[in-house]
Write an enzyme that holds these catalytic residues in place. Structure first.
Site, short mmCIF file in Angstrom:
data_model
loop_
_atom_site.label_atom_id
_atom_site.label_comp_id
_atom_site.label_asym_id
_atom_site.label_seq_id
_atom_site.Cartn_x
_atom_site.Cartn_y
_atom_site.Cartn_z
CD GLU A 109 -12.14 -0.82 -0.57
OE1 GLU A 109 -13.08 -0.53 0.19
OE2 GLU A 109 -11.12 -1.40 -0.19
NE ARG A 167 -3.62 -2.20 2.67
CZ ARG A 167 -4.72 -2.18 3.40
NH1 ARG A 167 -5.03 -1.10 4.09
NH2 ARG A 167 -5.51 -3.22 3.45
N1 5AD Z 1 -7.26 -10.21 6.46
C1 5AD Z 1 -8.43 -10.00 7.11
N2 5AD Z 1 -8.86 -8.81 7.53
C2 5AD Z 1 -8.07 -7.76 7.30
N3 5AD Z 1 -8.20 -6.44 7.60
C3 5AD Z 1 -7.12 -5.80 7.14
N4 5AD Z 1 -6.27 -6.66 6.56
C4 5AD Z 1 -6.84 -7.89 6.63
C5 5AD Z 1 -6.46 -9.17 6.20
N5 5AD Z 1 -5.30 -9.37 5.56
C6 5AD Z 1 -9.34 -5.84 8.27
C7 5AD Z 1 -9.09 -5.32 9.67
C8 5AD Z 1 -10.22 -4.32 9.78
C9 5AD Z 1 -10.45 -3.84 8.39
C10 5AD Z 1 -10.17 -2.41 8.13
O1 5AD Z 1 -9.71 -4.68 7.55
O2 5AD Z 1 -9.19 -6.31 10.63
O3 5AD Z 1 -11.39 -4.99 10.15
#
Ligand code: 5AD
Length: 481
Positions: free
Chosen positions: A169, A98
């Protein structure tokens, strides 16, 4: 200002593209024509826009998790594990990617191999490159979206779209203001014009790619009109570059009436502004994010938050819902916890599906309120930009006309202060320099005064702080103890 809301010239785009593709070695494997062929050969069932369109027709709310790990095989196993429990799949990108820190991502991949477990918080798609990304798409039956948080997502877009991902997204505002501290807004908007132009090129070749601005922004007490204003601006920017399939998003605030009204207002305002700008050939859908703020650690309590968000998503008629997990308070979910969030969501969506929230003057009033707020803000945005929405957006952030609460970006004023009213709806405590009509401001003050009276305390910043932590402490409203 050079930046304008105009379709990027093809020559300039191609020149820029040549540079983008050289920023990391995997860029050289991407060939646009090959990407188009690959996309066109995908079955309809794997195209995001098809699944969204069918859900819109059926009045069904689809579910989608977040998920991403460092290594390709593990990522595929993770998504295959989740696939039977959801309608749409994600590939969540890691934090190094990112930030365009591909060297760091490469180290993370190596360390993950050595450790035998993912040491990145997502899937580093740029490092893995085209062929590996195609392995992900090919291992799955359902459509896959790239979900990230990247101010400069040009190379990521080139690789993943050529690899057969059918949704992307993000946006120049929504992937800057809540995610970055020092990235100039002009720069991220310009980089996202590139991403949208790329999607537009696929569209020109008959490949429909879904584009979803990130709705929830900071995820912390964001009033609907704030995120709606940004979502509509980003929708307009995407359409201008040739995107045709837009999903506008909103993060659950927690109050039933406000959340249902917000999704309705978002959809109606989207059409209003898109058509006013001269666009008619587009598909519009909506996404409701389950609560994006702090979660309770207790998993049973977390399931209640997840369930409430699912119920509202269905009652509001959102096209899809982004699902949380019982591990939200702790960090990255296990795949089992991720599936549990999806199962809880599916149960609720299935039970609420046939139910229609009754026509209600209270919801109606809230819809009208949100619309008036968005129109007031966007009118000022267009005025500041002398009719150009990109120029206007940049100036509006400078002027504090667009102001996202609790966002890290230094170009965001941070003067607007939200607080919950006595029923938990998010209201405006201090408007900062956001140009809302006087009677609208008076209404917000009145609603906050109701709460202050009930709590026997004066409206003050402490209320805001209490609200930020309330849900993680099992309440919606941060009442004094
Ligand atoms: N796998 C699952 N959930 C994720 N989030 C961010 N990266 C991952 C990932 N690799 C989720 C965080 C939060 C949201 C912004 O994205 O837990 O709920």
């Amino acid at each position: 200002m050079q930046l304008r809301n105009q379709k990027l010239e093809m020559d300039a785009f191609l020149q820029e593209r040549a540079e983008v593709m050289q920023t990391w070695p995997t860029g050289k494997d991407v060939d646009f024509e090959d990407g188009v062929r690959y996309q066109l050969a995908l079955p309809d069932s794997k195209r995001f826009s098809n699944v969204l369109a069918k859900a819109e027709r059926d009045g069904k709310t689809l579910s989608q998790p977040r998920a991403g790990v460092a290594l390709v095989d593990e990522h595929i196993k993770l998504l295959q594990f989740l696939e039977p429990s959801c309608d749409l799949l994600p590939t969540t990108i890691d934090a190094y990617t990112r930030l365009n820190h591909y060297e760091k991502a490469a180290e993370g991949i190596e360390r993950s191999v050595a450790a035998g477990t993912s040491l990145l918080n997502g899937f580093p798609a740029v490092n893995h490159g085209l062929a590996e990304c195609r392995c992900v798409v090919e291992a799955l039956k359902k459509p896959v979206q790239v979900r990230h948080g990247t101010p400069d997502a040009r190379l990521l877009g080139e690789i993943t779209l050529a690899a057969g991902f059918t949704a992307y997204e993000g946006g120049g505002i929504s992937y800057n203001i809540p995610y970055a501290k020092k990235v100039p807004l002009e720069r991220s908007i310009r980089h996202w014009q590139y991403c949208d132009r790329l999607v537009g090129l696929y569209e020109e070749r008959g490949v429909r790619i879904n584009r979803e601005p990130f709705g929830p922004l900071s995820g912390t007490l964001v009033p609907p009109f704030v995120s709606h204003s940004v979502a509509i601006i980003e929708g307009l920017l995407a359409l201008q570059q040739g995107c045709k399939c837009i999903t506008l998003g909103y993060g659950q605030a927690g109050n039933l009436v406000q959340d249902i009204a917000a999704i309705r207002a978002l959809r109606e305002l989207g059409h209003e502004y898109f058509r006013a700008a001269g666009f008619d050939d587009y598909a519009l859908s909506t996404v409701f994010h389950q609560w994006m703020g702090g979660f309770p650690e207790n998993e049973a309590m977390a399931f209640a938050v997840i369930g409430w968000g699912s119920a509202i998503a269905a009652l509001a008629g959102a096209t899809k819902v982004i699902v949380k997990t019982p591990h939200e308070a702790i960090g990255m979910p296990t795949k089992e916890a991720n599936k549990q969030g999806l199962d809880a969501t599916a149960q609720m969506l299935n039970m609420v599906r046939e139910q229609v929230f009754p026509q209600s003057p209270i919801v109606e009033r809230e819809v009208e309120l949100i619309k008036r707020e968005v129109r007031a803000v966007l009118a000022k945005v267009f005025e500041l930009g002398d009719g150009d929405v990109v120029v206007g957006a940049v100036r509006a952030f400078e002027a504090g006309v667009l102001d996202v609460p609790f966002a890290p970006a230094t170009c965001n004023a941070g003067k607007l202060l939200p607080v919950r009213d006595n029923e938990g709806a998010v209201r405006i405590f201090e408007a900062g320099r956001v140009p809302l009509p006087d009677d609208v401001l008076a209404y917000h003050s009145e609603k906050i005064a109701e709460r202050a009276k009930a709590e026997n305390r004066a409206p003050a910043f402490q209320m805001v702080v209490d609200d930020i932590y309330a849900i993680s402490k099992s309440k919606l409203i941060g009442r004094p103890r």
